[in-house]
Scaffold this motif. Structure first.
Motif, PDB file in Angstrom:
ATOM      1  N   PHE A  63       0.831  -1.211   0.000  1.00 49.66           N
ATOM      2  CA  PHE A  63       0.000   0.000   0.000  1.00 49.66           C
ATOM      3  C   PHE A  63       0.865   1.259   0.000  1.00 49.66           C
ATOM      4  CE2 PHE A  63      -2.484   3.371   1.827  1.00 49.66           C
ATOM      5  CZ  PHE A  63      -3.789   3.149   1.403  1.00 49.66           C
ATOM      6  N   ALA A  64       1.757   1.348   0.972  1.00 54.26           N
ATOM      7  CA  ALA A  64       2.571   2.551   1.125  1.00 54.26           C
ATOM      8  C   ALA A  64       3.622   2.665   0.024  1.00 54.26           C
ATOM      9  CB  ALA A  64       3.245   2.552   2.500  1.00 54.26           C
ATOM     10  N   GLY A  65       4.151   1.522  -0.414  1.00 55.16           N
ATOM     11  CA  GLY A  65       5.166   1.554  -1.457  1.00 55.16           C
ATOM     12  C   GLY A  65       4.634   2.122  -2.757  1.00 55.16           C
ATOM     13  N   PHE A  66       3.402   1.767  -3.085  1.00 49.35           N
ATOM     14  CA  PHE A  66       2.807   2.297  -4.314  1.00 49.35           C
ATOM     15  C   PHE A  66       2.594   3.805  -4.205  1.00 49.35           C
ATOM     16  CE2 PHE A  66      -0.713   3.374  -7.130  1.00 49.35           C
ATOM     17  CZ  PHE A  66      -0.271   2.804  -8.322  1.00 49.35           C
ATOM     18  N   THR A  68       4.256   5.886  -2.288  1.00 49.70           N
ATOM     19  CA  THR A  68       5.578   6.524  -2.313  1.00 49.70           C
ATOM     20  C   THR A  68       6.094   6.688  -3.739  1.00 49.70           C
ATOM     21  OG1 THR A  68       6.134   5.608  -0.137  1.00 49.70           O
ATOM     22  CG2 THR A  68       7.966   6.322  -1.535  1.00 49.70           C
ATOM     23  N   SER A  69       5.887   5.666  -4.559  1.00 46.22           N
ATOM     24  CA  SER A  69       6.422   5.681  -5.918  1.00 46.22           C
ATOM     25  C   SER A  69       5.621   6.566  -6.868  1.00 46.22           C
ATOM     26  CB  SER A  69       6.469   4.256  -6.476  1.00 46.22           C
ATOM     27  OG  SER A  69       7.324   3.442  -5.711  1.00 46.22           O
ATOM     28  N   TRP A  70       4.308   6.644  -6.683  1.00 48.19           N
ATOM     29  CA  TRP A  70       3.467   7.231  -7.729  1.00 48.19           C
ATOM     30  C   TRP A  70       2.602   8.402  -7.288  1.00 48.19           C
ATOM     31  CZ3 TRP A  70       5.100   5.797 -12.189  1.00 48.19           C
ATOM     32  CH2 TRP A  70       5.704   4.540 -12.337  1.00 48.19           C
ATOM     33  N   TYR A  71       2.659   8.811  -6.015  1.00 54.16           N
ATOM     34  CA  TYR A  71       1.756   9.868  -5.566  1.00 54.16           C
ATOM     35  C   TYR A  71       1.935  11.164  -6.345  1.00 54.16           C
ATOM     36  CZ  TYR A  71      -0.339  13.571  -2.817  1.00 54.16           C
ATOM     37  OH  TYR A  71      -1.060  14.669  -2.444  1.00 54.16           O
ATOM     38  N   LEU A  72       3.168  11.597  -6.556  1.00 55.14           N
ATOM     39  CA  LEU A  72       3.376  12.872  -7.245  1.00 55.14           C
ATOM     40  C   LEU A  72       2.865  12.831  -8.677  1.00 55.14           C
ATOM     41  CD1 LEU A  72       6.896  13.998  -5.934  1.00 55.14           C
ATOM     42  CD2 LEU A  72       4.633  14.858  -5.280  1.00 55.14           C
ATOM     43  N   MET A  73       2.957  11.681  -9.321  1.00 57.68           N
ATOM     44  CA  MET A  73       2.422  11.568 -10.681  1.00 57.68           C
ATOM     45  C   MET A  73       0.898  11.606 -10.670  1.00 57.68           C
ATOM     46  SD  MET A  73       4.921   8.902 -12.629  1.00 57.68           S
ATOM     47  CE  MET A  73       6.716   9.112 -12.564  1.00 57.68           C
ATOM     48  N   PHE A  74       0.296  10.886  -9.723  1.00 55.89           N
ATOM     49  CA  PHE A  74      -1.161  10.943  -9.592  1.00 55.89           C
ATOM     50  C   PHE A  74      -1.599  12.377  -9.287  1.00 55.89           C
ATOM     51  CE2 PHE A  74      -1.161   6.427  -9.604  1.00 55.89           C
ATOM     52  CZ  PHE A  74      -2.475   5.994  -9.723  1.00 55.89           C
ATOM     53  N   ALA A 304      -4.971   0.301  -2.352  1.00 53.41           N
ATOM     54  CA  ALA A 304      -5.675  -0.710  -1.565  1.00 53.41           C
ATOM     55  C   ALA A 304      -5.550  -2.084  -2.208  1.00 53.41           C
ATOM     56  CB  ALA A 304      -7.146  -0.337  -1.401  1.00 53.41           C
ATOM     57  N   VAL A 305      -5.715  -2.140  -3.542  1.00 50.16           N
ATOM     58  CA  VAL A 305      -5.605  -3.432  -4.213  1.00 50.16           C
ATOM     59  C   VAL A 305      -4.142  -3.836  -4.421  1.00 50.16           C
ATOM     60  CG1 VAL A 305      -7.860  -3.390  -5.310  1.00 50.16           C
ATOM     61  CG2 VAL A 305      -5.956  -2.295  -6.449  1.00 50.16           C
ATOM     62  N   VAL A 306      -3.240  -2.851  -4.485  1.00 51.87           N
ATOM     63  CA  VAL A 306      -1.813  -3.192  -4.525  1.00 51.87           C
ATOM     64  C   VAL A 306      -1.408  -3.825  -3.194  1.00 51.87           C
ATOM     65  CG1 VAL A 306       0.530  -2.268  -4.693  1.00 51.87           C
ATOM     66  CG2 VAL A 306      -1.231  -1.444  -6.244  1.00 51.87           C
ATOM     67  N   GLY A 307      -1.985  -3.334  -2.100  1.00 52.69           N
ATOM     68  CA  GLY A 307      -1.751  -3.948  -0.796  1.00 52.69           C
ATOM     69  C   GLY A 307      -2.210  -5.397  -0.777  1.00 52.69           C
ATOM     70  N   PHE A 308      -3.365  -5.652  -1.399  1.00 50.74           N
ATOM     71  CA  PHE A 308      -3.838  -7.037  -1.544  1.00 50.74           C
ATOM     72  C   PHE A 308      -2.798  -7.853  -2.303  1.00 50.74           C
ATOM     73  CE2 PHE A 308      -5.818 -10.320  -4.137  1.00 50.74           C
ATOM     74  CZ  PHE A 308      -6.627 -10.996  -3.234  1.00 50.74           C
ATOM     75  N   GLY A 309      -2.273  -7.262  -3.380  1.00 49.36           N
ATOM     76  CA  GLY A 309      -1.236  -7.938  -4.151  1.00 49.36           C
ATOM     77  C   GLY A 309       0.034  -8.139  -3.357  1.00 49.36           C
ATOM     78  N   GLY A 310       0.333  -7.190  -2.454  1.00 52.98           N
ATOM     79  CA  GLY A 310       1.513  -7.316  -1.616  1.00 52.98           C
ATOM     80  C   GLY A 310       1.429  -8.523  -0.699  1.00 52.98           C
ATOM     81  N   ILE A 356       4.485  -4.991  -9.205  1.00 53.11           N
ATOM     82  CA  ILE A 356       4.770  -6.248  -8.511  1.00 53.11           C
ATOM     83  C   ILE A 356       5.477  -7.240  -9.435  1.00 53.11           C
ATOM     84  CG2 ILE A 356       3.702  -8.293  -7.476  1.00 53.11           C
ATOM     85  CD1 ILE A 356       1.509  -6.426  -6.403  1.00 53.11           C
ATOM     86  N   ALA A 357       5.044  -7.305 -10.690  1.00 51.65           N
ATOM     87  CA  ALA A 357       5.536  -8.343 -11.595  1.00 51.65           C
ATOM     88  C   ALA A 357       6.927  -8.069 -12.153  1.00 51.65           C
ATOM     89  CB  ALA A 357       4.545  -8.520 -12.747  1.00 51.65           C
ATOM     90  N   LEU A 358       7.187  -6.826 -12.542  1.00 47.27           N
ATOM     91  CA  LEU A 358       8.422  -6.543 -13.275  1.00 47.27           C
ATOM     92  C   LEU A 358       9.713  -6.802 -12.506  1.00 47.27           C
ATOM     93  CD1 LEU A 358       7.320  -3.481 -15.394  1.00 47.27           C
ATOM     94  CD2 LEU A 358       8.184  -5.655 -16.254  1.00 47.27           C
ATOM     95  N   PRO A 359       9.788  -6.505 -11.203  1.00 49.25           N
ATOM     96  CA  PRO A 359      11.034  -6.845 -10.496  1.00 49.25           C
ATOM     97  C   PRO A 359      11.366  -8.334 -10.551  1.00 49.25           C
ATOM     98  CG  PRO A 359       9.695  -5.356  -9.177  1.00 49.25           C
ATOM     99  CD  PRO A 359       8.837  -5.797 -10.327  1.00 49.25           C
ATOM    100  N   ILE A 360      10.324  -9.167 -10.689  1.00 48.33           N
ATOM    101  CA  ILE A 360      10.528 -10.609 -10.769  1.00 48.33           C
ATOM    102  C   ILE A 360      10.783 -11.033 -12.217  1.00 48.33           C
ATOM    103  CG2 ILE A 360       9.471 -12.867 -10.335  1.00 48.33           C
ATOM    104  CD1 ILE A 360       7.664 -11.434  -8.257  1.00 48.33           C
ATOM    105  N   LEU A 361       9.982 -10.508 -13.138  1.00 48.29           N
ATOM    106  CA  LEU A 361      10.007 -10.971 -14.522  1.00 48.29           C
ATOM    107  C   LEU A 361      11.140 -10.385 -15.345  1.00 48.29           C
ATOM    108  CD1 LEU A 361       6.198 -10.793 -15.388  1.00 48.29           C
ATOM    109  CD2 LEU A 361       7.509 -12.784 -14.643  1.00 48.29           C
ATOM    110  N   ALA A 362      11.429  -9.096 -15.158  1.00 42.18           N
ATOM    111  CA  ALA A 362      12.389  -8.421 -16.034  1.00 42.18           C
ATOM    112  C   ALA A 362      13.766  -9.093 -16.046  1.00 42.18           C
ATOM    113  CB  ALA A 362      12.501  -6.947 -15.645  1.00 42.18           C
ATOM    114  N   PRO A 363      14.401  -9.329 -14.890  1.00 43.45           N
ATOM    115  CA  PRO A 363      15.722  -9.990 -14.930  1.00 43.45           C
ATOM    116  C   PRO A 363      15.663 -11.380 -15.553  1.00 43.45           C
ATOM    117  CG  PRO A 363      15.279  -9.037 -12.761  1.00 43.45           C
ATOM    118  CD  PRO A 363      13.992  -9.013 -13.511  1.00 43.45           C
ATOM    119  N   HIS A 364      14.593 -12.105 -15.245  1.00 44.61           N
ATOM    120  CA  HIS A 364      14.433 -13.473 -15.738  1.00 44.61           C
ATOM    121  C   HIS A 364      14.399 -13.497 -17.268  1.00 44.61           C
ATOM    122  CE1 HIS A 364      12.978 -17.621 -15.932  1.00 44.61           C
ATOM    123  NE2 HIS A 364      12.006 -17.203 -16.740  1.00 44.61           N
TER     124      HIS A 364
END
Length: 439
Positions: A63-66, A68-74, A304-310, A356-364
């Motif tokens: 929740f908080a990470g999202f 932190t990363s995107w509030y200024l853009m929103f 809220a839903v990113v927190g669910f994903g977390g 959530i997906a890219l940190p896992i998928l991109a290097p792979h």
């Protein structure tokens, strides 16, 4: 087995509760708690072993990470949209589009108005707020069932513009730091897929509307409808300048500033709107305040839903699902597309799904030698599919908060143009990349 049932059951619970009208900020953590319990995740930090992630930490990190990363853009996007609305610039552009294509194409006018604003950098949520009054007016004049308004708004905002090459929307920018690409990655394929989505999605939407009209459905007025007609509007050509400014600044600085270029671009759009249209503002600072509130609502629902994903991310079932999808035989683009699709569906957010997906998928996938531009465009397109399931933040906000409809009435058409059509488009994109186009 129980852990997988918990993961799937949590998603079903989240969807059902949202469809029943419950608040996303409440049902997302409740559904995440269901997932955690069935996966044996400790509820409180005090119950977790050393190095083990607990439910509260997992949810709040997401929740908080999202935020932190995107509030200024929103925030910048929401304020830009509100000043465009308050100055009459958004309405001027919308009316100009209607004047060019005619009232008989009222639905297309709404779709194109949303598309122009979205591709100009206005936040998806704010586009819906800004264009909704015009949509009500056009649907009323054309006597079309108003339950299709959310589908028209979403189709113009979250499909062929949101995930296309060059789009300033964050769904096109999130892959950049992970893949080392630019917002114009895979532009050749993107042109084809965008045109495909526009044509097929519009045709299907009109088929559904025309079928309902033949059954006797028509527009029904409400006491809450805003009947104000604004006659003093700025020049539509000048009103396009702030949109072009956003695109130009994003293009110039995307290499040197990466994602921060979008913040600078949106601020440029706000300043351009104020400079060109300041005499048309009703109240500039009220617009800024409304934009700030809109940003909080939009990012709150998404977080809220990113927190669910977390929480989902720390479960054994999630790791099993990702391993399965990334080991699918054939083109790695297929596994990447499916993984992002499913994660976006679990989180109810296209941007959250990518985060959530890219940190896992991109290097792979990069280690496998997958073309970064093809992966960027495929991931971006894939994120705009299952994110629009009934529990998605944008779906809930647009259908219920903005349009005042029920999921039962509005979601069938909404789902066709925002889920079914984009999924077909992802398949098309993978095929085009696989035959070497844009690589």
């Amino acid at each position: 087995m129980l852990s997988m049932l918990g993961l799937i059951g949590g998603l079903i619970l989240l969807t059902v509760l949202v469809m029943r009208g419950m608040n996303l900020l409440i049902v997302a953590p409740l559904s995440a708690l269901f997932v955690a319990v069935l996966n044996g995740v400790p509820i409180f930090p005090q119950f977790a072993a050393k190095g083990e992630v607990d439910f509260i930490t997992g949810y709040m990190d997401g929740f908080a990470g999202f935020i932190t990363s995107w509030y200024l853009m929103f925030l910048a996007g929401a304020i830009f949209g509100k000043v465009m609305e308050d100055s009459g610039a958004a309405e001027s552009v919308s009316h100009w589009i209607v004047s060019k294509i005619g009232m008989k194409h009222a639905v297309l006018a709404i779709v194109l108005a949303c598309a122009v604003l979205t591709y100009g950098g206005v936040s998806l949520f704010v586009v819906a707020f800004a264009v909704f009054p015009m949509a009500v007016s056009l649907f009323k004049e054309a006597n079309l069932p108003r339950r299709f308004i959310p589908a028209a708004l979403a189709f113009g905002s979250t499909t062929f513009t949101m995930t296309s090459a060059g789009s300033p929307e964050i769904q096109n920018w999130i892959p950049i730091p992970f893949l080392g690409t630019s917002p114009y990655a895979g532009w050749e394929v993107s042109i084809i897929t965008s045109i495909f989505m526009l044509i097929v999605g519009y045709w299907l939407l009109m088929q559904m509307i025309n079928r309902s009209v033949k059954k006797g459905e028509h527009f029904v007025e409400r006491d809450t409808d805003n009947t104000e007609v604004r006659t003093n509007l700025p020049n539509p050509i000048l009103s396009l300048v702030p949109l072009l400014a956003v695109l130009a600044v994003a293009f110039i600085f995307h290499d040197s500033l990466a994602q921060s270029a979008l913040i600078l671009a949106l601020i440029s759009g706000i300043l351009a709107t104020w400079l060109l249209n300041r005499k048309y503002f009703r109240n500039f600072w009220d617009a800024v305040s409304d934009g700030t509130l809109g940003a909080l609502i939009a990012i709150g629902n998404t977080a809220a839903v990113v927190g669910f994903g977390g929480v989902a991310k720390i479960t054994p079932a999630f790791a099993t699902a990702v391993d399965f999808m990334t080991s699918i035989p054939g083109s790695p683009l297929i596994g990447g597309a499916l993984a992002v699709m499913v994660i976006a569906g679990l989180t109810g957010s296209s941007s959250g799904g990518q985060t959530i997906a890219l940190p896992i998928l991109a290097p792979h996938y990069l280690d496998m030698g997958v073309n970064a531009e093809a992966l960027h465009r495929t991931v971006s397109l894939s994120s705009g599919t299952l994110d629009s399931l009934p529990h998605g933040g944008y779906a809930v906000t647009t259908i219920r908060s903005i349009a005042g409809e029920t999921h039962k009435d509005a979601y069938p058409a909404f789902g066709v143009v925002t889920v079914v059509v984009p999924i077909i488009t992802v398949v098309l994109a993978v095929i085009l990349f696989s035959v070497g186009l844009g690589i």
